[in-house]
Design a protein around this motif. Sequence first.
Motif, mmCIF file in Angstrom:
data_model
loop_
_atom_site.group_PDB
_atom_site.id
_atom_site.type_symbol
_atom_site.label_atom_id
_atom_site.label_comp_id
_atom_site.label_asym_id
_atom_site.label_seq_id
_atom_site.Cartn_x
_atom_site.Cartn_y
_atom_site.Cartn_z
ATOM 1 N N UNK A 3 25.696 73.954 51.268
ATOM 2 C CA UNK A 3 25.617 75.375 50.930
ATOM 3 C C UNK A 3 24.403 75.766 50.098
ATOM 4 N N UNK A 4 23.896 74.928 49.174
ATOM 5 C CA UNK A 4 22.712 75.370 48.428
ATOM 6 C C UNK A 4 21.536 75.748 49.318
ATOM 7 N N UNK A 5 21.393 75.058 50.457
ATOM 8 C CA UNK A 5 20.274 75.347 51.356
ATOM 9 C C UNK A 5 20.647 76.389 52.416
ATOM 10 N N UNK A 6 21.861 76.280 52.971
ATOM 11 C CA UNK A 6 22.275 77.234 53.991
ATOM 12 C C UNK A 6 22.466 78.634 53.422
ATOM 13 N N UNK A 7 22.794 78.735 52.128
ATOM 14 C CA UNK A 7 23.007 80.048 51.519
ATOM 15 C C UNK A 7 21.752 80.601 50.855
ATOM 16 N N UNK A 8 20.652 79.862 50.899
ATOM 17 C CA UNK A 8 19.423 80.366 50.285
ATOM 18 C C UNK A 8 18.967 81.682 50.913
ATOM 19 N N UNK A 9 19.053 81.861 52.254
ATOM 20 C CA UNK A 9 18.700 83.167 52.828
ATOM 21 C C UNK A 9 19.552 84.313 52.287
ATOM 22 N N UNK A 10 20.797 84.025 51.907
ATOM 23 C CA UNK A 10 21.638 85.062 51.304
ATOM 24 C C UNK A 10 21.015 85.538 49.994
ATOM 25 N N UNK A 11 20.523 84.591 49.205
ATOM 26 C CA UNK A 11 19.857 84.954 47.948
ATOM 27 C C UNK A 11 18.591 85.760 48.217
ATOM 28 N N UNK A 12 17.854 85.392 49.263
ATOM 29 C CA UNK A 12 16.623 86.107 49.590
ATOM 30 C C UNK A 12 16.912 87.559 49.986
ATOM 31 N N UNK A 13 17.930 87.768 50.828
ATOM 32 C CA UNK A 13 18.299 89.129 51.221
ATOM 33 C C UNK A 13 18.819 89.911 50.011
ATOM 34 N N UNK A 14 19.582 89.250 49.144
ATOM 35 C CA UNK A 14 20.108 89.901 47.945
ATOM 36 C C UNK A 14 18.980 90.301 47.005
ATOM 37 N N UNK A 15 17.949 89.476 46.915
ATOM 38 C CA UNK A 15 16.783 89.781 46.085
ATOM 39 C C UNK A 15 16.175 91.114 46.510
ATOM 40 N N UNK A 16 15.949 91.265 47.801
ATOM 41 C CA UNK A 16 15.372 92.507 48.319
ATOM 42 C C UNK A 16 16.306 93.683 48.058
ATOM 43 N N UNK A 17 17.606 93.482 48.291
ATOM 44 C CA UNK A 17 18.573 94.564 48.105
ATOM 45 C C UNK A 17 18.629 95.017 46.651
ATOM 46 N N UNK A 18 18.620 94.085 45.719
ATOM 47 C CA UNK A 18 18.682 94.439 44.302
ATOM 48 C C UNK A 18 17.476 95.274 43.889
ATOM 49 N N UNK A 19 16.314 94.909 44.357
ATOM 50 C CA UNK A 19 15.113 95.657 43.996
ATOM 51 C C UNK A 19 15.097 97.043 44.628
ATOM 52 N N UNK A 20 15.828 97.222 45.748
ATOM 53 C CA UNK A 20 15.870 98.521 46.407
ATOM 54 C C UNK A 20 16.946 99.435 45.827
ATOM 55 N N UNK A 21 18.136 98.868 45.532
ATOM 56 C CA UNK A 21 19.255 99.719 45.113
ATOM 57 C C UNK A 21 19.366 99.847 43.595
ATOM 58 N N UNK A 22 18.787 98.926 42.850
ATOM 59 C CA UNK A 22 18.912 98.980 41.380
ATOM 60 C C UNK A 22 17.577 98.697 40.696
ATOM 61 N N UNK A 23 16.497 99.407 41.056
ATOM 62 C CA UNK A 23 15.200 99.124 40.428
ATOM 63 C C UNK A 23 15.184 99.440 38.935
ATOM 64 N N UNK A 24 16.059 100.355 38.485
ATOM 65 C CA UNK A 24 16.081 100.711 37.068
ATOM 66 C C UNK A 24 16.719 99.631 36.216
ATOM 67 N N UNK A 25 17.425 98.686 36.858
ATOM 68 C CA UNK A 25 18.090 97.617 36.120
ATOM 69 C C UNK A 25 17.400 96.266 36.258
ATOM 70 N N UNK A 26 16.736 96.040 37.370
ATOM 71 C CA UNK A 26 16.212 94.701 37.681
ATOM 72 C C UNK A 26 14.779 94.558 37.177
ATOM 73 N N UNK A 27 14.579 93.590 36.297
ATOM 74 C CA UNK A 27 13.227 93.281 35.839
ATOM 75 C C UNK A 27 12.586 92.218 36.732
ATOM 76 N N UNK A 28 13.329 91.150 37.013
ATOM 77 C CA UNK A 28 12.826 90.094 37.893
ATOM 78 C C UNK A 28 14.000 89.306 38.445
ATOM 79 N N UNK A 29 13.761 88.655 39.589
ATOM 80 C CA UNK A 29 14.780 87.835 40.243
ATOM 81 C C UNK A 29 14.187 86.456 40.514
#
Length: 229
Positions: free
Chosen positions: A42-68
């Motif tokens: 799972x650490x490797x197979x779920x890495x794309x999930x983290x990548x998609x979540x990274x993009x989503x966080x920066x799009x939906x919560x830019x006022x909260x996210x400093x860095x990922x």
Amino acid sequence: MPMHPAEESPADAPRRPPVLVRFALWAFAGVVGLTLLWTQASPWLSYPVAAVSHVALEQVAPMWVRSVHKRPGLIEVDTTVEVVAPQSGGRRGEVMLDADPGRYAFGLPIFWALLLAAWGAARAPGRLQRALLGYVLLLPVQAFSLVMYLLMQLVGATGLDVRALRVEQWQVEAIVYGYQVGVLVLPTLAPVLMWLLLDRKFFTDVIVHGWKQSLQAKRRPAARESAGG
């Protein structure tokens, strides 16, 4: 005349269990076996999930996210939201979030187990293509679950304080509702729905047909007894 996939020949009937039983046995074995493998991969197979979540966080919560920051098995989010740190004499600090993406992508082995069960029950073709397609199509759903978990962490760290979060009350309530759906419902429901979508022909031709056959087989003795009486 070709035989329906769910039908058994007279010679096979005594030796092979019904298709529904074979499907259930393969599904159970697949879930157990693939889940054990998932804990290692799972650490490797779920890495794309983290990548998609990274993009989503920066799009939906830019006022909260400093860095990922991401690495296999972990996503960390530095936020701009400040709260009073416990046992710090009133000093404030910025909230930091973290999660294991694999915890919200465990539906993948369930989906693969259902595909494996379809192959084991009736040797249905096209398993590999569906396995890869399902993996890709499940990514947005799994990313939604992960994002909702992280946002709920942030909301909980502030004690649902809309002033600290700099949002409206309805936005906080939407996060709470999204968390309930994304974390408590979707991880197990999404892989089943995805399997029904991608394997609907097998489900209709084999599972539904086999279920109808089993009902008919149960009704025949009752009908004979009724006629004999």
